[in-house]
Every structure is written in structure tokens, then in C-alpha cells.
Write an enzyme that holds these catalytic residues in place. Sequence first.
Site, PDB file in Angstrom:
ATOM      1  N   TRP A 324     -13.122 -21.939   5.120  1.00  0.00           N
ATOM      2  CA  TRP A 324     -12.714 -23.341   5.216  1.00  0.00           C
ATOM      3  C   TRP A 324     -12.164 -23.649   6.603  1.00  0.00           C
ATOM      4  O   TRP A 324     -12.361 -24.751   7.131  1.00  0.00           O
ATOM      5  CB  TRP A 324     -11.655 -23.660   4.155  1.00  0.00           C
ATOM      6  CG  TRP A 324     -11.115 -25.061   4.242  1.00  0.00           C
ATOM      7  CD1 TRP A 324     -11.595 -26.180   3.626  1.00  0.00           C
ATOM      8  CD2 TRP A 324      -9.980 -25.513   5.003  1.00  0.00           C
ATOM      9  NE1 TRP A 324     -10.842 -27.287   3.948  1.00  0.00           N
ATOM     10  CE2 TRP A 324      -9.842 -26.901   4.795  1.00  0.00           C
ATOM     11  CE3 TRP A 324      -9.067 -24.872   5.839  1.00  0.00           C
ATOM     12  CZ2 TRP A 324      -8.826 -27.660   5.396  1.00  0.00           C
ATOM     13  CZ3 TRP A 324      -8.061 -25.618   6.435  1.00  0.00           C
ATOM     14  CH2 TRP A 324      -7.955 -26.995   6.209  1.00  0.00           C
ATOM     15  N   HIS A 325     -11.490 -22.670   7.204  1.00  0.00           N
ATOM     16  CA  HIS A 325     -10.867 -22.897   8.503  1.00  0.00           C
ATOM     17  C   HIS A 325     -11.869 -23.059   9.634  1.00  0.00           C
ATOM     18  O   HIS A 325     -11.534 -23.622  10.672  1.00  0.00           O
ATOM     19  CB  HIS A 325      -9.898 -21.758   8.840  1.00  0.00           C
ATOM     20  CG  HIS A 325      -8.584 -21.862   8.141  1.00  0.00           C
ATOM     21  ND1 HIS A 325      -8.352 -21.300   6.904  1.00  0.00           N
ATOM     22  CD2 HIS A 325      -7.432 -22.488   8.492  1.00  0.00           C
ATOM     23  CE1 HIS A 325      -7.118 -21.558   6.532  1.00  0.00           C
ATOM     24  NE2 HIS A 325      -6.534 -22.278   7.467  1.00  0.00           N
ATOM     25  N   GLY A 326     -13.073 -22.583   9.448  1.00  0.00           N
ATOM     26  CA  GLY A 326     -14.048 -22.754  10.522  1.00  0.00           C
ATOM     27  C   GLY A 326     -15.306 -21.950  10.294  1.00  0.00           C
ATOM     28  O   GLY A 326     -15.322 -20.971   9.530  1.00  0.00           O
TER      29      GLY A 326
END
Length: 481
Positions: A324-326
Site C-alpha cells: 500500500w505504501h508504494g
Amino acid sequence: MLFNSIDFAIFVPIVFILYWFVFKSLKSQNVLLIIASYVFYAWWDWRFLGLIIVSTLIDYSIGLAIEKQTNLKSKKAYLTLSILLNLSILGFFKYYNFFIENFNAAFQLFGRDLDLNYLNIILPVGISFYTFQTMSYSIDIYRNKIKPTTNLVAFASFICFFPQLVAGPIERASSFLPQVEKRRVFNYIKATDGLKQILWGLFKKMVIADNCAVFVNDIFENHANYSGSTLLFGAFLFTIQIYCDFSGYSDIAIGVSRLFGFNLKKNFAFPYFSRNIAEFWRRWHISLTTWFKDYFYIPIGGSRGSKWMQLRNTFAIFLVIGLWHGAHWKFVVYGFINALHFVPYIIKGKNTKYTSVIANNRWFPDSKELFGMFHTFLFLVFARIFFRADSLTSAVTFLSGIFSFSVFSLPNLSNASDALILLILIAFFFIIEWIGRAKEHALEHIFSSYKKQYRIAFYYVLVFLIFYFNGEEQQFIYFQF
């Protein structure tokens, strides 16, 4: 438009005056919030306003459609449509090139060169946050937890509310929509408390995070040229930076919301005072972790079943949180490392051991609590190297540089005096957070037993520090997610 900018300092008072003194009816206030929110977002790039509007219309319409269906199969079909549409938009803008890169690499392993083209895609600010917010609305309707609203203006206000639009907290319709749909009355106590939280958020961002960034950026970008002790110092500062940057944003968002009569979800509960990694993740980015818990972790089994099933589900949720963060494998590794640290606590059944405030009704922690905090923080310092490094290769090189004999030398910093001042400011920050650790935010009841003039003097000290130590304007880290 950044919270720590002159533009925002002018924008909020204008909206505040119009909101309370000009647009006094509920509908006109909500319309004003939509306009203000679109202006706020368009300040970054007006072209991506269409994505927010599309997401809003998708889930507003699908929410009504789910409610109208009389059989479960039809409801599930509409919910699936909502999830697919939202994740397709998110996946295209955030993960398209990542998938193409790995797809090409996978075929090259078998001697085939597909050479699929990359696209020059700009990641819209805040897309992960408002996409999750709209999806949770449709899911909750499907689960019969809420009823869909027929008020499009209220729903649009819920989706695009400017204080939390680009980096959360991720709000649930069950708590936020009722606030949008009922008349707000100005509350002086709530507003002044909001101002205190804004002040502390600005201090964390502009004094601590932005000054840490000066050292962190240099050390991580030139890590091959620095000693192990300097690299360790840079990793320590990044651990401080990311907390003060992100929780500072949340403090400002929550504080500004209170000026307009809204209560947002608490997003950080002093996570660096956690006694183990499980407690840390209950206190860090609460709106995201609870979102994944409710909409991913529990549906796949949660903590039910055997230890093996619990471990499987824990690794699954952390790998998804990492991604989700990248769109990068370094974030997947970051999630995996955190999940790995959970293993002994799950096996021993201690992953839910700590739920109360540390050293409750005591000034100081005991030795066991102190060791737990130190161990958890030290783990985060090393784990976050993968978060901050440019690539997995850079992270491994950075770590190998720390684990060398040069780690026993003094950090070789060109501006050691600035580093010393920063460490003093960080110590001051931790003291204030420790004093307020049982409250909603650090300044909620700070020095409440002292005379009013002393509290005001303390606030002026913070204002002075913000103006004196603020450096180059830095974008919030989580804007990239």
C-alpha cells in the site's frame, strides 16, 4: 497546498470566516466545504479533481443500488463492481509501471523479452486515502452496518473534506457522515483545543521533521561516503522524521477539522512509547491499520484458528500494508520484516498483551517497560532503512555500512552544532509527548494545573521555535502514498 505554507495560513481563515459568518445554513456550509476542498486539492493539480469526483459518484450510486437489491447475489455484484472500479483506478495510477516492470522481468527469466512499454504516470496526491474511504462506504452498506445517504452534497463533503483529503485520517462513513448531515454549532472550547493541536502539529513538522530531513536526505543519498555511526545517526533521525512528519499532518488535520465543528479519528497514540511491535502497530496510523483489520485481516480469518493460520494472516496483512505504501519491493520487504517481528508474540500469545498507557499514573516507566520501548524503537530504526532507501540494494548497502567497525567512531557531520541543537529539540519533543501520552494529543491538558499566563508563555515558546527553526518548506512524506 501544504499545511506548512503561507497559502494555507491564508486559506483556512478565509474559509473559516465564510463558513461561520456568511454560509450559515447546513447545506450552504457543506457546499462551501466541497468548493474549498476542491480548491485545496486543485492547488496541487486541478486535472486530478476528476478522479475524486468519479470516485464520489461511483460509490454514491453503488451505495444506493446495493440498498435497493432484494437478494444477496445482486448486492454482492454491485459491491464487487465498486471494489473493482476503485482498485482499477488506484492500480493504474499507483501500480501500473510496477506490474509492467515485474511482468517483463518474469518473462525474461524464461528467455522471452516482451518489452512492454512504461507510461509516464503522475501519482495523484492522496489517491490511496480517499479510495479506501469510498470503498469502506460501499462495504459497510453491503454488511448492513450503515444506510446509504441520499444527500449527494453531504456524501461529497465526506469524501473530499480538505483537512484529511490527501493523507488521512481515513474516515468511516458511520462516524463522519452523521456529522456532515447535522447542523454544526461553533464550540469555543473545541476550537481552542483544535488550535493547540495545530500548533503541536506544526512544531513536529516544521521544527523536528523538516530539520531532521536536512541530515536524513544527505546521509541516505550519500551513504557510501559515511561511517557506520553516521549511517546509524541518519537512520535514527529518519525514524523521528517520519513520525513527526506524518503525525504532525494528522494533528493539523484533526485540529483544523475541530475549527469547523468536526471530530476526526485519532490517528496516532504516541507509538514510540510502545512496549512491543504489536502495541506499536495499534498506535501507529490507526485509521489505516484498523481499515486493513476490518476489511482484510478479519475477512481472511484474523486471529481465529491455529497459530499457523494466525501467522499466515499476519504476514498477509503486513505484505499488503507494505505494498500500500508504494509500488516497490522495498515496501514489501518492510512489511515482511514487521510481520517477522510479530512471530514470537503470536506464538506466545502476547500480541495483545499491552493495551493500556505505559507507566499509567506514574512519572517514569519501570525497567521492563523501558527495555520494551528501547527494543521496539531500535527495531524500527533498522526496519525503516528499507522504507527510506531508494532501493533494496541501497538498503542492504546502508545496513552493511552500519555493521562495520566504523560504527564505533563519532558521526562525521559537517554541521555538528546544528545536529546537537536538533537533538536537544528532539529531547524536548519527547518530554512533552511523554507528559501528554494519556491524552488525545500532547497539548490537550498540558500544564493545566499552572496559571493561565504560564500556559500562554509555553505556547509562545512553541511559536517562536516554529518561526526560528523552520527551514526549507518540505512536502509531507505521506503525500507520495
